[in-house]
Design an enzyme around this catalytic site. Sequence first.
Site, short mmCIF file in Angstrom:
data_model
loop_
_atom_site.label_atom_id
_atom_site.label_comp_id
_atom_site.label_asym_id
_atom_site.label_seq_id
_atom_site.Cartn_x
_atom_site.Cartn_y
_atom_site.Cartn_z
N HIS A 271 -18.23 -45.89 -70.67
CA HIS A 271 -18.15 -44.26 -70.74
C HIS A 271 -17.58 -43.94 -69.30
O HIS A 271 -17.93 -44.25 -68.14
CB HIS A 271 -19.49 -43.79 -71.02
CG HIS A 271 -20.52 -43.67 -69.97
ND1 HIS A 271 -20.57 -42.95 -69.01
CD2 HIS A 271 -21.62 -44.33 -70.22
CE1 HIS A 271 -21.66 -43.22 -68.40
NE2 HIS A 271 -22.23 -43.90 -68.81
N ASP A 283 -22.47 -46.85 -63.23
CA ASP A 283 -22.71 -45.92 -64.34
C ASP A 283 -21.51 -45.14 -64.33
O ASP A 283 -21.78 -43.94 -64.06
CB ASP A 283 -24.00 -45.22 -64.43
CG ASP A 283 -24.33 -44.74 -65.70
OD1 ASP A 283 -23.74 -45.01 -66.80
OD2 ASP A 283 -25.42 -44.00 -65.81
N GLU A 316 -21.16 -39.57 -72.61
CA GLU A 316 -22.09 -40.21 -72.84
C GLU A 316 -23.37 -39.67 -72.13
O GLU A 316 -24.46 -39.61 -72.97
CB GLU A 316 -22.19 -41.71 -72.23
CG GLU A 316 -23.30 -42.95 -72.74
CD GLU A 316 -24.41 -42.65 -72.11
OE1 GLU A 316 -25.62 -42.81 -72.48
OE2 GLU A 316 -24.19 -42.26 -70.71
N GLU A 317 -23.25 -39.33 -70.94
CA GLU A 317 -24.32 -38.59 -70.29
C GLU A 317 -25.05 -37.53 -70.75
O GLU A 317 -26.31 -37.30 -70.97
CB GLU A 317 -23.99 -38.55 -68.72
CG GLU A 317 -23.54 -39.81 -68.05
CD GLU A 317 -24.87 -40.47 -67.86
OE1 GLU A 317 -25.94 -40.48 -68.36
OE2 GLU A 317 -24.36 -41.58 -67.02
N ASP A 343 -22.57 -50.84 -70.52
CA ASP A 343 -23.07 -49.59 -70.00
C ASP A 343 -24.50 -50.24 -69.20
O ASP A 343 -25.46 -49.08 -69.33
CB ASP A 343 -23.05 -48.54 -70.70
CG ASP A 343 -23.77 -47.40 -70.20
OD1 ASP A 343 -23.50 -47.16 -69.20
OD2 ASP A 343 -24.28 -46.45 -70.80
#
Length: 458
Positions: A271, A283, A316-317, A343
């Site tokens: 992501h 991340d 994504e977050e 991820d």
Amino acid sequence: MRISALFAAAAVLVLAAPAVAQDLAAGAAQARDRALADPTAWAIAESLTTEVGPRMTGSPAMELGRDWAVAKFRELGFTNVRVESFTTPAWFRGPESAEVVGPVPQKLHILGLGNSASTPKGGLTAEIALFTSWQAFLDQPEGSLKGKIAVVTQRMPKNQDGSGYGFVNAQRTLGPREAAKRGAVGYLVRSLSTDDTRLPHTGNAQAAGIPAAALSTPDAELLERLVARGKPVRVKLDMQSTSNPKAKAYNIVGEIRGTERPDEVIVIGGHLDSWDPGTGAVDDAAGIAITTAAAKLVGAMGAPKRTLRVVMWGSEEQGGSSGAYLAANRAEVPKMVVAGESDSGAGRVFAVALPAGSRAHPAMKAFEAALVPLNVVVSREPPRFGGADIAGITSAGAPFVDFSQDMSRYFDLHHAADDTLDKIDPAELSQNVAVWASFLYTVANSDIDFRAFPKEAK
Ligand code: ZN
Ligand code: ZN
């Protein structure tokens, strides 16, 4: 005569199958060895974290990230580069501060959680109600925390596979809502973190209409000690934020087209969005770098038979990219050979979980053999979850894999200001690329059908 002809036919069959398997094994080993000496993944992570930096959904940085992704795919020789746009709710941090105002003034280090409400202008001050366990907090009846700031300080266990995160996840994601239900005017949670620095770790939470923030782990312990002294502890929160219910977001796609069966697609990626305190290195610049570099490397070894598709998922977050990806590609799911997402940071892979029953197929045998020098084993169990961004297509039937990485250090950094490039070990990053490249090589150059295996087979 008859018998020898049969023998001859049988011999051809016996020879033909191992020849293919040997090619796959040799190719998988070559992909692995090239990956271990290839600086592409590091260069991608370095470029993204340096030239774009933190990239929240809906922010100007994410527009820059989208343009970076398109340019990077083109620079690396990917084709069919495209942007799939969608809208999704996005939250933006404003100024934030917190302090103990009594019995003794002390500054607290916090980061607001995604979807947190703002405090009134000038802040809000209230007595805290502190719980050292999530369950003790849930045991409080509705309305019982009226006018208080609820605080949950349960610790996150530190372990190799990162499962401690699942254990404490609800106290961040659901905590604000549970606090509001009980009448609280604010919510503070000990960071879902395995480190002891004074940097808080943010993350998303369900909207609850009250301000909600993560405390650094030393500050959570400070509040525990103050409460233990028996006097009421009063905290002032001053937090501002904004949100956009229909922020623009993007999944960016690049392909290496297959030569023989181009409509059979292997979907992998990471992501592109990140939280804001760090530069989104582990991340998930790492996942973007690993999967992009692996696909490029396999493409460079000679045109694969099937199509390799890398997706840089764009939200994504704060959510949205998985559903948007499924919506835009639903008709193609039956042709998706396999899906995978990286991820879990940049730590080395120690195990791979393959779709049930596939382990004995020659392609997966070739993959398994290539893993031995990398100290990676094939799990006896099929994967239960492949990643948040592929959850849409996997729930619609796409087979998937899950590669387990060493996450011992991941939650020291995750969603905190310390998630920066220097925390990525280039050798460990390359080991990830080697695993993915070996896998991609065997799948893209074989006819393995992950849907064909009986589910109960091991
Ligand atoms: Zn992530
Ligand atoms: Zn994250």
